[in-house]
Scaffold this motif. Sequence first.
Motif, PDB file in Angstrom:
ATOM      1  N   GLU A 133      -1.666  15.518  -7.730  1.00 47.50           N
ATOM      2  CA  GLU A 133      -2.782  16.173  -7.046  1.00 47.50           C
ATOM      3  C   GLU A 133      -3.561  15.182  -6.196  1.00 47.50           C
ATOM      4  OE1 GLU A 133      -5.316  18.673  -9.330  1.00 47.50           O
ATOM      5  OE2 GLU A 133      -3.657  19.689 -10.348  1.00 47.50           O
ATOM      6  N   TYR A 134      -3.827  14.006  -6.746  1.00 48.60           N
ATOM      7  CA  TYR A 134      -4.604  12.996  -6.024  1.00 48.60           C
ATOM      8  C   TYR A 134      -3.889  12.577  -4.737  1.00 48.60           C
ATOM      9  CZ  TYR A 134      -7.057   8.657  -4.985  1.00 48.60           C
ATOM     10  OH  TYR A 134      -7.774   7.664  -4.363  1.00 48.60           O
ATOM     11  N   LYS A 137      -2.817  16.489  -2.484  1.00 49.93           N
ATOM     12  CA  LYS A 137      -3.809  17.507  -2.107  1.00 49.93           C
ATOM     13  C   LYS A 137      -4.381  17.326  -0.694  1.00 49.93           C
ATOM     14  CE  LYS A 137      -6.723  18.068  -5.542  1.00 49.93           C
ATOM     15  NZ  LYS A 137      -7.823  18.505  -6.447  1.00 49.93           N
ATOM     16  N   LEU A 140      -1.909  18.622   1.772  1.00 43.48           N
ATOM     17  CA  LEU A 140      -1.774  20.079   1.712  1.00 43.48           C
ATOM     18  C   LEU A 140      -2.909  20.753   2.479  1.00 43.48           C
ATOM     19  CD1 LEU A 140      -0.728  20.579  -2.031  1.00 43.48           C
ATOM     20  CD2 LEU A 140       0.735  20.609  -0.009  1.00 43.48           C
ATOM     21  N   ARG A 141      -4.090  20.160   2.404  1.00 47.72           N
ATOM     22  CA  ARG A 141      -5.227  20.716   3.157  1.00 47.72           C
ATOM     23  C   ARG A 141      -4.988  20.641   4.662  1.00 47.72           C
ATOM     24  NH1 ARG A 141      -9.310  17.684  -0.768  1.00 47.72           N
ATOM     25  NH2 ARG A 141      -9.650  19.328  -2.310  1.00 47.72           N
ATOM     26  N   LEU A 161       1.895  23.184  -6.638  1.00 49.96           N
ATOM     27  CA  LEU A 161       0.665  22.698  -6.013  1.00 49.96           C
ATOM     28  C   LEU A 161       0.576  23.161  -4.563  1.00 49.96           C
ATOM     29  CD1 LEU A 161      -1.842  20.884  -6.645  1.00 49.96           C
ATOM     30  CD2 LEU A 161      -0.574  19.005  -5.579  1.00 49.96           C
ATOM     31  N   GLU A 164      -0.328  26.769  -4.515  1.00 51.78           N
ATOM     32  CA  GLU A 164      -1.724  26.937  -4.924  1.00 51.78           C
ATOM     33  C   GLU A 164      -2.672  26.708  -3.754  1.00 51.78           C
ATOM     34  OE1 GLU A 164      -4.865  24.563  -7.800  1.00 51.78           O
ATOM     35  OE2 GLU A 164      -2.737  24.522  -8.333  1.00 51.78           O
ATOM     36  N   TYR A 165      -2.321  25.756  -2.877  1.00 51.43           N
ATOM     37  CA  TYR A 165      -3.183  25.441  -1.729  1.00 51.43           C
ATOM     38  C   TYR A 165      -2.749  26.166  -0.456  1.00 51.43           C
ATOM     39  CZ  TYR A 165      -6.016  22.137  -4.247  1.00 51.43           C
ATOM     40  OH  TYR A 165      -6.915  21.582  -5.135  1.00 51.43           O
TER      41      TYR A 165
END
Length: 302
Positions: A133-134, A137, A140-141, A161, A164-165
Amino acid sequence: MDKIRYRLIHLHRIKGIGRKTIREFLRFDPTLKKIYEMSIKDLHLHFAIPMKKAQHFYSTLRNDEQKNLLLQDLKKYKIVTIVDELYPTMLRTIKDAPLVLYTLGDFRLLKKEPALAVIGTRKPSSEAKAKLEYMVKPLLREKWTIVSGMAKGIDGFAHQLALEYEAKTIAVLGGGFEYIYPKEHITLFKEIVNKGLVISEYPPDTKPAKYHFPERNRIISGLTFGTLVIEAMEKSGTMITVEQALDQGRDVFAVPGSPLVAQTKGCHLLIQDGAKLTQHANDIREDWLAKKYGYYKNNEVY
């Protein structure tokens, strides 16, 4: 072109004839038409195919049931071949590029950039999800595409993940669509089909085999500019993927961890051998910008 791609898909499905031989067919006749006109003896002499295999190939080539199955699959799946414009540019440049790709989902993702392979052990540590995630993420944004193999552990985490995003993800399978492996990822498979893309170079009725997984790994790395290793054992399939990525001239990013944890040993070895020690998404993003545009940007990923 339609006839050429049909012939290519048809030839690719015949057992006992590998990619190397099909490439020889294409060099001999780029339309592949002459292959269908050759006798068993001609096939044996021109391509050094053993007589028994040449006989099997000759008869299978004329098998109506095989042709009907192919027509059904052409209606059911989007099939991309190496002679199609849609074929991914980056993948075309690798050694032993797949000749045929079966796809389910948004096939346009094959050419979407930037794409990052995210891989790792099937038996992750308790810290693996937090590391993933670190690192991922922030990308992904920015709607990066995540490519992985839908295996247990890190692969599954990476796909989940991305979903999810609401980012895009591509799963590369080691078998056909009718035999999803592992079975506990059938729900994940369906979700990726609906929101991303699943691909395989194996016809839909092909069961997963042990040697398929090292083969498919070259596609995971080949679709992307770089491969991020979250965790890896010292000897593992992850390390095979990394070897293929390096052979393809792709960047390799490795996340460090505690020397007391077995799942980080592979990453430490990779860093010692020249992989980029990766502490933040910016480490990946900067390399992508440098590769794509020839310069670094100092602004951070948030």
